[in-house]
Structures are given as structure tokens and as C-alpha cells.
Enzyme design. Structure first.
Site, short mmCIF file in Angstrom:
data_model
loop_
_atom_site.label_atom_id
_atom_site.label_comp_id
_atom_site.label_asym_id
_atom_site.label_seq_id
_atom_site.Cartn_x
_atom_site.Cartn_y
_atom_site.Cartn_z
CD GLU A 108 -3.08 -1.07 2.14
OE1 GLU A 108 -3.09 -0.13 2.96
OE2 GLU A 108 -3.96 -1.95 2.12
CE LYS B 293 -10.67 -3.41 3.91
NZ LYS B 293 -9.97 -4.59 4.47
CB SER C 232 -3.65 -4.70 0.18
OG SER C 232 -4.29 -5.95 -0.01
#
Ligand code: PGA
Ligand code: ZN
Length: 424
Positions: free
Chosen positions: A202, A334, A364
Site C-alpha cells: 500500500e 469496504k 491492498s
């Protein structure tokens, strides 16, 4: 109404295939969206459908792309893209499984988000305003990774994310300014110590440490060297991502060669909370450790943010159950953990109902897609976590938020400390 839906195989930030969907409407409006992919996933997440086999390590998405073009497109042609709930209900029914295992959540989410963009364009508004209207003025507090770890750094250290939050910044832009200086300072410190070895998935500095706590100590030094006061001005956030190294109440810390039980984990974390200015902690215990999660939250939840990611998997029912048990006080949001925008929104609505805070989060494995920034703004979620302060799949999101803050002008309200979760 929808006149065409195309699925396309494109590539993500790890060089793996991912799904892009393109939705076109009568009148010419168009929306494009790309699915992200996690590496440290919860077992309750919607399925990221992959082809398996040998090509591209088994990560190919030909099946999911075919699901978009051959199944989803015919089922949604002529549908009103402005009816997001109806469109998502049709996707859910078409898939027919609880976790999108048939079509793949990467297929359904790309279509769900692309339809939202197309509907916004047809309405002549950016997505954030289309979703939130005049009330959408809350600029999120960013949680920005400085050091990467865990599954995003070859398990070089156990803990996954060492992040900063800047609750005393006066704008989103200023929070980024501060973080940029801290990120630079952390890199300089790593270099001086001979520990600079590039970046993790990331964009955070690669964690070449001998103990997890060294990363915390380095982060405090970086905040100070950048000229800020660790604590109130700039605080630390952690994503322990404990599901990655814990199961059945046993936690294996590979770096330090120790195994802890739930009590041992909690004691270790309480030690860190006493020694470092930590304001937020995500997945402190594993997804199956309900007792541990509740015990930890009882211990610290009244004074700090306790976030469920793998533990809550953006699921409204899990959020309600966690609230009833007193586990966590904040949910990570998410969209690809559920696979449609409507279900994602339902999780955020459930969180608000039970008094939990929220953080919209990237994965990620990411792309240039910036939809999540629009969701954070449009839904007024208050916090945003998209990784570090390097690499364009991360910076694309921070930069999009800057544009929105500019568009809001004097109406923008920067979310400070008040948006952090607290147990009541
Ligand atoms: P993931 O990591 O996308 O690999 O799951 C992000 C997170 O754990 O918050
Ligand atoms: Zn996480």
C-alpha cells in the site's frame, strides 16, 4: 435506462487481473468502475471470483468478466440506472448466493459502481453530490499508512498497518500536508538506520524491523521530526489484522517467535496503548475471537476507536450482533466485502443505528478507481483509509478528495476528532 454493459479485464496495483465494468445509458451518459482486491481477507467476505489454474498465479478473472458481459448485461438492459437499490437487488437475485460466489463480487461490484457513476453523470452531478445532495459537506478524517507490514510486506512483521491521523488539521488538504512531512521523515529515519528497503503493497515503508514495537517507536520519531506533537495533534492508528496470525484463541507472532493466547494479546496491546499515542486500533483480535473482541472493547472502547474489518466484513447483521455483544465501536466499510453499493450502504446505516463510527476503506490491491472517495463524502461517513502516501492507486484517492474539498469551498467541514468511534 441502461443500453449496454461491458466487462473488461484490466490490471490492479499488484499486477494482477481485475474486473472493469462500463455502463452506458440512453442519452450518452457512461460510468466506469474497477473492482479492488484484498490480501488479508475475512472469511465472511463476499467472494472475489478468480479462475484458478496456472495463468497469472490463478488470479485471472475471465469467469467474472464473462459473468458481466454474458449474464449481468442481458439481465439489466433497459433498467433504470438511477434505481440503485432495484438494480442491486437484481444483481443479488441473479447471483443467488449469500456471498456472490456464483457471479463473483468483483463482477457485481464493478457493475454496481459503474451504474452509480452513469446515473450521476446522467443527472449532471459528481457521484458524491448525486449520493449526498446539499448535505454532503463532511470532508473525511484520513487514516494514512506510514509503515506497511503483515500480509502486505511478506509477513516481514506481524502487524499490518502503522498509520497516522491528524485530528487537529483544519482541512483535509492540511491533513495531507502534515502526513506528507511525516512520511518523508519516516523514510529519512529508515535510511539513516540502514533500514530503507522500498515500500510494501500500500506504499508504506517496508518494515525491516526486529520487533513489532520498533515500528511504533519509529513512527513516533517520524511525527516528532516532522515538527508535530505525537498525541493530540497527530495520533497513531494501527491495523493489527489479527485474523492473519490468530485462530482459535492462539496468536502466533512470527517476528518475535512467540505465541500468545487472547489474554496475552490483549495485555500486549494494552502495553502499547499505554506507551504510544494510539487513537484507533483495527482488528485487535481475530475474526473468530468474539470474547476477546468484546473484552478488549470493554477495556478501551470508551476512550478510543476500536475498528472491525475482517471481524465485521461490512455486514449489517454482523454489525448489529457486535453492537449487542459490545464488540468494536467502529466499522471499516469496504464495498467489495459485500459486492453491491446497496448492501455496503446498509452496513453503514446499521452502524449509525447502533452508534458506531465508520471508515470507508480501500483494499491492498487497488486501481485508479476513486469511487470510494465519493462514497465517503456522499454518505457522510467521516473517515477514509486508502493506504499510504505514495503510489498513484493511493494518491488518486487523496487527490480526488482534494478536488472535492475545493469544489465545496467554504461549505466544506473537515471531520476532526469528533468522528472517531467511542463506546457509549
Ligand atoms: P486488505 O487490507 O485489502 O489486504 O484486506 C486492508 C485492511 O486490512 O484494512
Ligand atoms: Zn484491516
Amino acid at each position: 435506462t441502461i443500453t449496454s454493459i461491458l466487462g473488461r479485464r484490466v490490471w490492479d496495483s499488484r499486477g494482477r487481473p481485475t474486473v472493469e465494468a462500463e455502463v452506458r445509458l440512453e442519452g450518452g451518459a457512461r460510468g466506469i468502475a474497477l473492482a479492488p482486491a484484498g490480501a488479508s481477507t475475512g472469511s465472511g467476505e463476499a467472494l472475489d471470483r478468480r479462475d484458478g489454474g496456472t495463468a497469472f498465479g490463478g488470479y485471472d478473472v475471465k469467469g467474472a468478466v464473462a459473468a458481466v458481459t454474458e449474464e449481468i448485461a442481458p439481465a439489466l438492459l433497459g433498467f433504470d440506472a438511477a434505481d440503485q437499490a432495484g438494480l442491486d437487488a437484481r444483481l443479488i437475485a441473479l447471483d443467488g448466493t449469500p456471498n456472490k460466489t456464483r457471479l463473483g463480487a468483483n463482477a457485481t461490484l464493478a457493475v454496481s459502481m459503474a451504474a452509480a457513476h452513469a446515473a450521476a453523470q446522467a443527472a449532471g452531478a459528481p457521484l458524491w453530490r448525486h449520493l449526498g445532495g446539499e448535505a454532503a459537506t463532511l470532508m473525511p478524517l484520513p487514516q494514512i499508512q506510514i509503515l506497511g507490514g503483515g500480509a502486505h510486506a511478506g509477513r516481514r512483521i506481524d502487524i499490518q498497518d502503522f498509520l497516522v491521523i491528524c485530528p487537529e488539521a483544519t482541512s483535509f488538504a492540511e491533513a495531507l500536508d502534515w502526513t506528507a512531512e511525516i512520511y518523508r521523515a519516516a523514510g529519512a529515519i529508515m535510511k539513516e538506520r540502514g533500514l530503507l528497503q522500498g515500500v510494501a503493497d500500500e506504499g508504506g515503508w517496508w518494515p525491516a524491523f526486529d520487533a513489532n514495537e520498533q515500528a511504533l517507536e519509529t513512527l513516533v520519531r517520524a511525527i516528532e521530526r516532522a515538527g508535530f506533537a505525537p498525541g493530540r495533534q497527530v495520533a497513531i492508528a494501527l491495523d493489527i489484522a489479527a485474523t492473519d496470525f490468530g485462530k482459535g484463541g492462539r496468536y502466533r507472532l512470527g517476528l518475535e517467535g512467540r505465541e500468545l493466547d487472547t489474554d496475552g494479546m490483549i495485555r500486549m496491546l494494552l502495553g502499547w496503548l499505554a506507551a504510544y499515542p494510539i487513537a484507533s486500533i483495527e482488528d485487535p483480535l481475530a475474526e473468530d475471537d468474539h470474547e476477546g473482541f468484546a473484552a478488549f472493547t470493554r477495556e478501551v472502547g470508551a476512550r478510543m476507536q476500536v475498528v472491525g474489518d475482517d471481524y465485521l466484513v461490512t455486514d449489517a447483521a454482523r454489525i448489529r450482533a457486535a453492537a449487542a455483544a459490545g464488540a468494536a465501536n467502529t466499522v471499516l466499510i469496504k464495498p467489495n466485502q459485500r459486492g453491491t453499493l446497496t448492501e455496503t450502504k446498509a452496513a453503514w446505516d446499521a452502524a449509525r443505528e447502533v452508534g458506531y463510527a465508520g471508515i470507508v476503506s480501500a483494499r491492498s490491491g487497488e486501481t485508479e478507481d476513486v469511487t470510494i472517495v465519493h462514497l465517503a463524502l456522499g454518505w457522510g461517513v467521516g473517515q477514509l483509509k486508502v493506504g499510504s502516501f505514495a503510489r498513484s492507486e493511493r494518491m488518486a484517492k487523496w487527490n480526488e478528495a482534494l478536488r472535492i474539498e475545493e469544489a465545496l469551498g467554504a461549505r466544506a467541514r473537515f471531520a476532526g476528532r469528533a468522528v472517531l468511534g467511542r463506546s457509549r
